[in-house]
Design an enzyme around this catalytic site. Sequence first.
Site, PDB file in Angstrom:
ATOM      1  N   CYS A   3      18.141   5.244  -3.548  1.00 14.21           N
ATOM      2  CA  CYS A   3      17.854   5.870  -4.907  1.00 14.21           C
ATOM      3  C   CYS A   3      18.845   6.965  -5.312  1.00 14.21           C
ATOM      4  O   CYS A   3      19.071   7.082  -6.646  1.00 14.21           O
ATOM      5  CB  CYS A   3      16.519   6.434  -4.846  1.00 14.21           C
TER       6      CYS A   3
ATOM      7  N   LYS B 121      25.023   6.519   3.133  1.00 14.48           N
ATOM      8  CA  LYS B 121      24.432   5.566   2.075  1.00 14.48           C
ATOM      9  C   LYS B 121      25.256   5.721   0.761  1.00 14.48           C
ATOM     10  O   LYS B 121      25.541   4.986   0.072  1.00 14.48           O
ATOM     11  CB  LYS B 121      23.072   5.651   1.722  1.00 14.48           C
TER      12      LYS B 121
ATOM     13  N   ARG C 260      21.475  -3.760   3.183  1.00 18.40           N
ATOM     14  CA  ARG C 260      22.050  -3.439   1.996  1.00 18.40           C
ATOM     15  C   ARG C 260      23.656  -3.642   2.213  1.00 18.40           C
ATOM     16  O   ARG C 260      24.401  -4.010   1.440  1.00 18.40           O
ATOM     17  CB  ARG C 260      22.033  -2.006   1.680  1.00 18.40           C
TER      18      ARG C 260
ATOM     19  N   THR D  67       0.901  -1.399  -0.122  1.00 19.55           N
ATOM     20  CA  THR D  67       0.051   0.170  -0.021  1.00 19.55           C
ATOM     21  C   THR D  67       0.839   1.328   0.003  1.00 19.55           C
ATOM     22  O   THR D  67       0.388   2.622  -0.438  1.00 19.55           O
ATOM     23  CB  THR D  67      -0.900   0.010   1.131  1.00 19.55           C
TER      24      THR D  67
ATOM     25  N   HIS E 117      16.257  12.456  -9.014  1.00 19.40           N
ATOM     26  CA  HIS E 117      17.162  12.883  -8.404  1.00 19.40           C
ATOM     27  C   HIS E 117      18.256  13.099  -9.664  1.00 19.40           C
ATOM     28  O   HIS E 117      18.876  12.461 -10.206  1.00 19.40           O
ATOM     29  CB  HIS E 117      18.006  11.783  -7.571  1.00 19.40           C
TER      30      HIS E 117
ATOM     31  N   ARG F 119      17.346  18.151  -0.531  1.00 16.99           N
ATOM     32  CA  ARG F 119      15.816  17.920  -1.016  1.00 16.99           C
ATOM     33  C   ARG F 119      15.517  19.272  -1.628  1.00 16.99           C
ATOM     34  O   ARG F 119      15.769  20.316  -1.395  1.00 16.99           O
ATOM     35  CB  ARG F 119      15.098  17.536   0.082  1.00 16.99           C
TER      36      ARG F 119
END
Lengths: 350, 350, 350, 350
Positions: free
Chosen positions: B148, B204, B109, B12, B241, B234
């Site tokens: 991402c 990351k 990861r 969802t 991106h 952001r």
Amino acid sequence: MAKIPVGILGATGAVGQKFILQLADHPWFEIRELAASQRSSGKRYQEAANWIQSRPMPESVRDMVVKECRPDLQCEIAFSGLDSSVAGEIEETFAQEGFWVFSNAKNHRMDPDVPLLITELNPEHLEIIPRQQQNRGWKGAIITNPNCSAIVLALSIGPLHQSFELERVHVVTFQAISGAGYPGVPSIDILGNVVPFIPGEEDKIETESQKILGRVAENSFEPADFIVSSHANRVPVEEGHLECVSLSLKRKATVEEVIGCWEEFRGPKQVQGLPSAPAQPVVVVPEENRPQPRRDVEKYDGMSALVGRVRECSLFDLKFVVLGHNTIRGAAGASILNAELVVETGLIKR
Amino acid sequence: MAKIPVGILGATGAVGQKFILQLADHPWFEIRELAASQRSSGKRYQEAANWIQSRPMPESVRDMVVKECRPDLQCEIAFSGLDSSVAGEIEETFAQEGFWVFSNAKNHRMDPDVPLLITELNPEHLEIIPRQQQNRGWKGAIITNPNCSAIVLALSIGPLHQSFELERVHVVTFQAISGAGYPGVPSIDILGNVVPFIPGEEDKIETESQKILGRVAENSFEPADFIVSSHANRVPVEEGHLECVSLSLKRKATVEEVIGCWEEFRGPKQVQGLPSAPAQPVVVVPEENRPQPRRDVEKYDGMSALVGRVRECSLFDLKFVVLGHNTIRGAAGASILNAELVVETGLIKR
Amino acid sequence: MAKIPVGILGATGAVGQKFILQLADHPWFEIRELAASQRSSGKRYQEAANWIQSRPMPESVRDMVVKECRPDLQCEIAFSGLDSSVAGEIEETFAQEGFWVFSNAKNHRMDPDVPLLITELNPEHLEIIPRQQQNRGWKGAIITNPNCSAIVLALSIGPLHQSFELERVHVVTFQAISGAGYPGVPSIDILGNVVPFIPGEEDKIETESQKILGRVAENSFEPADFIVSSHANRVPVEEGHLECVSLSLKRKATVEEVIGCWEEFRGPKQVQGLPSAPAQPVVVVPEENRPQPRRDVEKYDGMSALVGRVRECSLFDLKFVVLGHNTIRGAAGASILNAELVVETGLIKR
Amino acid sequence: MAKIPVGILGATGAVGQKFILQLADHPWFEIRELAASQRSSGKRYQEAANWIQSRPMPESVRDMVVKECRPDLQCEIAFSGLDSSVAGEIEETFAQEGFWVFSNAKNHRMDPDVPLLITELNPEHLEIIPRQQQNRGWKGAIITNPNCSAIVLALSIGPLHQSFELERVHVVTFQAISGAGYPGVPSIDILGNVVPFIPGEEDKIETESQKILGRVAENSFEPADFIVSSHANRVPVEEGHLECVSLSLKRKATVEEVIGCWEEFRGPKQVQGLPSAPAQPVVVVPEENRPQPRRDVEKYDGMSALVGRVRECSLFDLKFVVLGHNTIRGAAGASILNAELVVETGLIKR
């Protein structure tokens, strides 16, 4: 004491409007003349200008009649918000006729005998003025302020250069739409988008930084010998250029020493008392997600650089974020502060 | 040939919805199971999900009943769009019970026996799977795809690493709001603004890049030995991106050689024919002001990295801009492509 | 004269933060208490609050310790920025214990013995207070201010109702994201978008307008008998609700008479001198493309309604646009002005 | 069968670019000629145009040489995306020389002998063409499509007019920036803002709606006799005009009957099979917070009107929200559909 009459060239444009707002209640200067293109001349200012500022148009200029940009204005100081397509020649004509021209245009910034002035960083660059007047046979002079991205960068790296000497500087900009003037960036180009290119901007950031932090030599300026590399980008932000900077110093310094350097930096004595000089040219903000353009750009009257997220970098010595108000500190406010310094030095008589 | 039944964990959520769109007409896979939190389980999907996609909800899932995330789903492949707050344990349970879990979550990861897979760049990292199963006593496995921002970076720098070996990589990101999931970034934080901080993101980008481009060693991965430094930001962009990258190579290459390297890069043979594999993993765009997120992100089905403005850098060897679709190539699409490769290799039986 | 100590309920939220800014330099009131949820209580305010305002957090509250919302605060006036999910009960408890509660929550607005107060329009609604206290056995009282869209509408139509009597009012709103609090509207829902639905809003606009402009009857309020129909929409604007209004009057008036009515409207004498009262509650702006939220919302300290584009309508008598500051005039500023009136009337002793 | 060659006037502009995209794979039409201002003529299209679309420039037009807008183009059909400052005369010249001109410009829309055509609603308005040709001595003709806001409104109210007859229509628009062409709206005017005025727009919405839904009379059109009142506003949305409509009908109908009317509406038989005709001209969306421009505008190829939130109104019979794609259904797509109808009727020979 009577105020000094000043004129604004390009008074109807975006930078011209900022000049009007910044000068409306100035303790030393008084707007005496508004000049713009032929299309506007002869009209009352409130009819000639498409006023795009949030703050209302000051009463004092509403009914002033706009003149053409000819050197018969009743003032000695001319603030220029002219577009670079016309600024070159007009500003020269004014300087020749005895005006002190404080220019935002790029045309003369890199001329070897024209100061690219940031009062807190290189007031001694004014020493070139007699040379400029002699070279060109001018009674007046042209004094420029840097490109709006270059000045934000220079304010943040300048104090470090003075204390530790810069070696390498890498900067990626997030530039506000107001930096492109009016009408400037079409909304369809930038809404919900990033444009990773601004014509000519990267070259300006790189060469202007070196000139600003360089030294006055015999007949010209000797650029500072650090290397600058930049990526310039436009983002959908109204006001405020944000820059991600990474840099290396010749004399190593810790993050704490660098923060201390900024917090203690005040610029030269003679600048500190000027009406438009910020109390603290560089302010370090403590929050981990600040500075942010929409939330922080109006602070400190838009005249300080706000630095945040100072941390070590695995490729350079350190990295940080800096924010500056591109149409105040990066344009009108910078020119006015420059003029205040020139008055303070006595080059222009009160 | 019958399609392979698959399930979606976190069906969802924002990533779950992308999985549904990407799988709706998939030639190999068929959505058999939708699983989500207890709050949604038992409801029909169209009642359980707050559908936030532009493309309409596929007919095929509207009436499917959402189940809980328990390892009794009727499928062997589970795509996980679970939030990291719950992904760790659930994904492990599924792997233990024999599911092949393709995960977008950060939890596993960096585990030494879990592949951080980009099919075009490191398909050989799948060799760790037997070790993973042995270590943990699992019948299934967990295969992750990168953060991402890391995947967009890796896609652009990976081919260069293979051809010229990377030495130093500097990246400043302009990240879309969709990268934060749903509800994600409050509008009051980002409208007309830039937020120069994303918790955990820079780490990351830096560590994942090294793992992705590293080698499989005996029992784990040996990270590639270039250095990465990043600033993560952001911006008010919906999808895509954008990243400003500067880098240096161990074996020098001209701008033309680098562009040629990207244009010729196709990834390994076995990957090229996969249903979700882009024809060209890295596309170089010629316009001086592109790629731009809003205008270019949907191109090439959102599976290629778009590179532009490739030029020399005075501090590194070269600099460029890269754009990738953060919720397709950076999330659901990447996981699906990974699953296709695993099927192709025969690890999962069709 | 000593200032009156006040407390803020819900002090860490979006409305609470506006209260702090509006009260920081208030001539009559002094923030003595900050109260919020259990999660925040016991912390210093600067640690408890996620400060999202552009203006900096006032020094005076940084180190104040946040308390729980219990009626043992050291003040008589409590400004409530509580969310409606908890406001109902807490506000009642405070009123019972003798506090004068000035509330932004919807819970008690339509109660028959609770004033829905706009000082300039219906100060006589305070006459219900003794009845409220008697009905409920309270020593204190609850006084509410309207929904942020309703107050902007009411400010513009109220003077017309007093002069010409309203018959029919049609309003379509363009509401800022700040109206939804924090975190409020997810950015992915509103960036480059319009959401043509705000739960519950249209009903509030319609019923509150009638109560505000109604009369105090024996034991309750008699709503004004004009009809209101509304469409409420969310737009990607930070601050300022814009509304397109069409209306018909019972006593016909020309556009000029209507404009004259607004320009002359000052509200009752006793309100005019209050510290937060705008000099002119309704300002008519002359430009054909104003008011605009981003450019005009901060004018007049955010306490006036700005009206523009007043013209005849082929379906109603006239149509116009009105803009109001939804978090100042539509929330914190309105509450404070209400409190000032209550102090001025002597109901609360200085 | 060979395709029909067509030309595009104003091919480099925003509407011209949409024509190119819409015609690139058209089953009947083939772009043979691209014409624009003198500044562009002689250049290859990819050099002449500043391509601002997300979808890439079709290969087929990249190397076409742009011509001037003179009536020597090799085609019989000319799609005009010309600006109104030049469209009037150029379109007339083309019509005189035998071209069938399908125009988006406002210049001839309200001419008494020029159809303002929406294929599904008033195909019989083409009956005026012989009169137009006779009046003006033209071999060709001009056929216009409505203003982008008027067409969205007309599509939604037209079926109701046919079934129940309109009496009064009130509309408030939320118009996308793409409606203003390119460069169009300056970003500094609209970012985070609403501009409550679009020059000339309200008059177009009101008068064009009446003409569209009117009847062909002897020598001209008899406007429909309902009354329309509008407020036109610009919002920071890329594509898609959203409109809040309230209306009353002469023959009363329930909300269900109105929804049924829309869902069953298909337009005349001869229109239904046309290549660009939407399967369902008006689609009713069930979600309470839809349609939304960013999320819904691309649906149904941008050719249907999406209606939502249909409900009773206390001042009119009912109110609802409608969304249409302003540069497809409101411009290029509408013109092409009009041309398809004219070809289908045999007025233009295939």
